[in-house]
Structures are given as C-alpha cells and as structure tokens.
Scaffold this motif. Structure first.
Motif, short mmCIF file in Angstrom:
data_model
loop_
_atom_site.label_atom_id
_atom_site.label_comp_id
_atom_site.label_asym_id
_atom_site.label_seq_id
_atom_site.Cartn_x
_atom_site.Cartn_y
_atom_site.Cartn_z
N ARG A 18 0.99 -1.00 -0.35
CA ARG A 18 0.14 0.43 -0.12
C ARG A 18 0.46 0.87 -0.05
O ARG A 18 1.67 1.47 0.53
CB ARG A 18 -0.43 -0.31 1.54
CG ARG A 18 -1.49 1.21 0.64
CD ARG A 18 -3.09 1.40 2.35
NE ARG A 18 -3.58 1.99 3.05
CZ ARG A 18 -4.96 1.92 2.23
NH1 ARG A 18 -5.30 1.17 1.81
NH2 ARG A 18 -5.51 2.79 2.47
N GLN A 37 0.09 10.58 -13.71
CA GLN A 37 1.28 9.44 -13.99
C GLN A 37 1.69 9.97 -14.92
O GLN A 37 1.39 9.42 -15.79
CB GLN A 37 0.22 8.54 -13.40
CG GLN A 37 1.31 6.75 -13.63
CD GLN A 37 0.21 4.88 -13.92
OE1 GLN A 37 0.07 5.88 -14.70
NE2 GLN A 37 0.26 4.59 -13.31
N ARG A 61 -7.88 0.38 -7.94
CA ARG A 61 -6.33 0.60 -7.08
C ARG A 61 -6.18 1.85 -6.40
O ARG A 61 -5.97 2.40 -4.89
CB ARG A 61 -5.22 -0.46 -6.92
CG ARG A 61 -4.86 0.09 -7.87
CD ARG A 61 -4.11 -1.11 -8.14
NE ARG A 61 -2.81 -0.92 -9.75
CZ ARG A 61 -3.06 -1.67 -10.66
NH1 ARG A 61 -4.68 -1.99 -11.05
NH2 ARG A 61 -2.55 -1.14 -11.97
N PHE A 62 -6.16 2.79 -7.16
CA PHE A 62 -6.21 4.26 -7.29
C PHE A 62 -7.24 4.74 -5.97
O PHE A 62 -8.42 4.32 -6.26
CB PHE A 62 -5.84 4.85 -7.99
CG PHE A 62 -4.72 4.39 -9.08
CD1 PHE A 62 -4.81 3.47 -9.88
CD2 PHE A 62 -3.22 4.97 -8.57
CE1 PHE A 62 -3.88 2.39 -10.54
CE2 PHE A 62 -2.02 4.36 -9.22
CZ PHE A 62 -2.42 3.52 -10.23
N THR A 74 -3.44 7.28 -2.61
CA THR A 74 -2.99 6.09 -2.21
C THR A 74 -3.58 4.97 -3.46
O THR A 74 -4.56 4.98 -4.12
CB THR A 74 -4.51 6.19 -1.35
OG1 THR A 74 -4.29 6.74 -0.36
CG2 THR A 74 -3.99 4.21 -0.65
N ILE A 75 -2.63 4.20 -3.77
CA ILE A 75 -2.55 2.96 -4.13
C ILE A 75 -2.62 2.07 -3.01
O ILE A 75 -1.77 1.55 -2.46
CB ILE A 75 -1.37 2.76 -5.40
CG1 ILE A 75 -1.11 4.08 -6.33
CG2 ILE A 75 -1.29 2.00 -6.18
CD1 ILE A 75 0.69 3.45 -6.76
N LEU A 78 0.27 -1.96 -4.91
CA LEU A 78 0.48 -1.72 -5.76
C LEU A 78 1.05 -2.70 -6.62
O LEU A 78 1.41 -3.63 -6.55
CB LEU A 78 2.07 -1.27 -4.75
CG LEU A 78 3.02 -0.22 -6.14
CD1 LEU A 78 2.19 0.69 -6.71
CD2 LEU A 78 4.29 -0.46 -5.57
N ASP A 82 2.80 0.40 -11.97
CA ASP A 82 2.38 1.43 -11.40
C ASP A 82 3.67 2.11 -10.35
O ASP A 82 3.48 3.40 -10.55
CB ASP A 82 1.55 1.10 -9.97
CG ASP A 82 0.47 0.43 -10.27
OD1 ASP A 82 -0.57 -0.50 -9.17
OD2 ASP A 82 -0.66 0.76 -11.02
N TYR A 86 4.81 10.12 -10.60
CA TYR A 86 3.36 10.94 -9.83
C TYR A 86 3.43 12.14 -9.13
O TYR A 86 4.19 12.50 -8.76
CB TYR A 86 2.38 9.66 -8.80
CG TYR A 86 2.25 8.62 -9.38
CD1 TYR A 86 3.18 7.80 -8.96
CD2 TYR A 86 1.06 8.27 -9.81
CE1 TYR A 86 2.82 6.28 -9.33
CE2 TYR A 86 0.52 6.66 -10.05
CZ TYR A 86 1.56 6.18 -10.19
OH TYR A 86 1.43 5.06 -9.70
#
Lengths: 108, 118
Positions: A18, A37, A61-62, A74-75, A78, A82, A86
């Motif tokens: 995370r 990104q 997940r983003f 937050t990811i 990962l 990714d 960023y």
C-alpha cells in the motif's frame, strides 16, 4: 501564488504494498486538485480529479482523498505497471496552475 | 479520438526564438481552453501558459512573461507557443494539453523537445 508541496519525493515499494503520497497546498484550495501518473518518455495521464473522483478506465486500486490544504493519493496494492512518477496539480487559482514536485515510485 | 500533436521543437542558441505548434483533432477545439506545460530533463512538470477559447485571455508563469506568447487559430485547430529570448533554463519537453470542463488537463500531446544551447 499557491505552492504545492509533495512528499515523499521518492519511495521504494514492493508489488502488493500500500502506497500513500501526500500533497500540501500553501493555502486552502477546496477540492480543486488532480493526480497524474507519468512513465518515462511518456505524457502524464490523469488518474484522479476533484481530489477524489477516479478517471474513467483507471483501476480502482487508485484513490484520492483530502480537501483544503492536505491531499493524498493511495495505491491500495501496488502493481508492476504502477512504477512511475506521480504529480498533483491544483487549479484553484485557475487560470494559473501549480504542480507538485513529483513522487517517483520505484521497485524495492 | 482526441489527439494533440506537437511540433516545432529543436536546438536553438541562447537568445534565439522558436515557435511550437500543436495540432488538435477529435474534439471541438474552439470550445476549450488550452495549455502548455513543460518538463526540463530529469525534472518535474511546470505549467507554462493558458489561453481561453477565443484567444481573448492569456496567462503565463512568471518565468516566461514577456518572452513567450501563447496563441491559437481555431480555424486551423491549432495552438502555438512563440518563444523568444530563449535561455538555457527553457530547455525542456513542451506538452500541449486540453483543459477539461472541470479545469483539469485531461488530454496531452506526446511532447516536443526544445534544447537551448550554444
């Protein structure tokens, strides 16, 4: 002028971790912030707008949160694709825009 | 499909001039604000300039005021950046980007490299 302070400037993480990236504004900007990104040699890609709205097609997940002066990207888990840099971008002072300094996410 | 294609980059001597172009397609160009954003080698993104739909309003980052001019030709679906009195610190990849209704930069070109060096 609104300044955007992004932290950390870089981080190392493993697949499945995370990851949390923070942007702080020098004054309140409501939720007028997006996250982008960028992969090497490529143009930036929008991930999040209005601080927490996920751009269509971006994996769930983003996520983004925050309002006022503090914002996070937050990811949740990962993935290999990714690993990138960023950036946050504020548009509260539109037509003047300000990017954060960037966070490079590297493989641990 | 929205497409933005920059051109016009290259090597220029300090003090010289260069004009960048951005050809837009796949959307009603005249309905959107447009932006130029740059990225120096190994550095972060920096917003450079914005222009309103009809060209009546233009805004610049302080470091390029008086040297750079943003313009557009809606009949040709094209955005421009005239860069004069170029300095070494202007060396960067220059991207054009569309400003969405929500004031985000939603579509970007692939960028064009400007190198200022003697």
């Amino acid at each position: 002028d609104i300044q955007m302070t992004q932290s950390p400037s870089s981080l190392s993480a493993s697949v499945g971790d995370r990851v949390t990236i923070t942007c702080r504004a020098s004054q309140g900007i409501r939720n007028d912030l997006g996250w982008y990104q960028q992969k090497p040699g490529k143009a930036p890609k929008r991930l999040i707008y209005a601080a927490s709205s996920l751009q269509s097609g971006v994996p769930s997940r983003f996520s983004g949160s925050g309002s006022g002066t503090e914002f996070t990207l937050t990811i949740s888990s990962l993935q290999p694709e990714d690993f990138a840099t960023y950036y946050c971008l504020q548009h509260n002072s539109y037509p003047l825009l300000t990017f954060g300094g960037g966070t490079k996410v590297e493989i641990k | 499909e929205v497409q933005l294609v920059e051109s016009g980059g290259g090597l220029v001597q300090p003090g010289g001039s260069l004009r960048l172009s951005c050809a837009a397609s796949g959307f009603t160009f005249s309905s959107y604000w447009m932006s130029w954003v740059r990225q120096a080698p190994g550095k972060g993104l920096e917003w450079v300039a914005n222009i309103k739909q009809d060209g009546s309003e233009k805004y610049y980052v302080d470091s390029v005021k008086g040297r750079f001019t943003i313009s557009r030709d809606n009949a040709k679906n094209s955005l421009y950046l005239q860069m004069n009195s170029l300095r070494a610190e202007d060396t960067a990849v220059y991207y054009c980007a569309r400003v969405s209704i929500g004031l985000h930069l939603d579509y970007w070109g692939q960028g064009t490299l400007v190198t200022v060096s003697s």
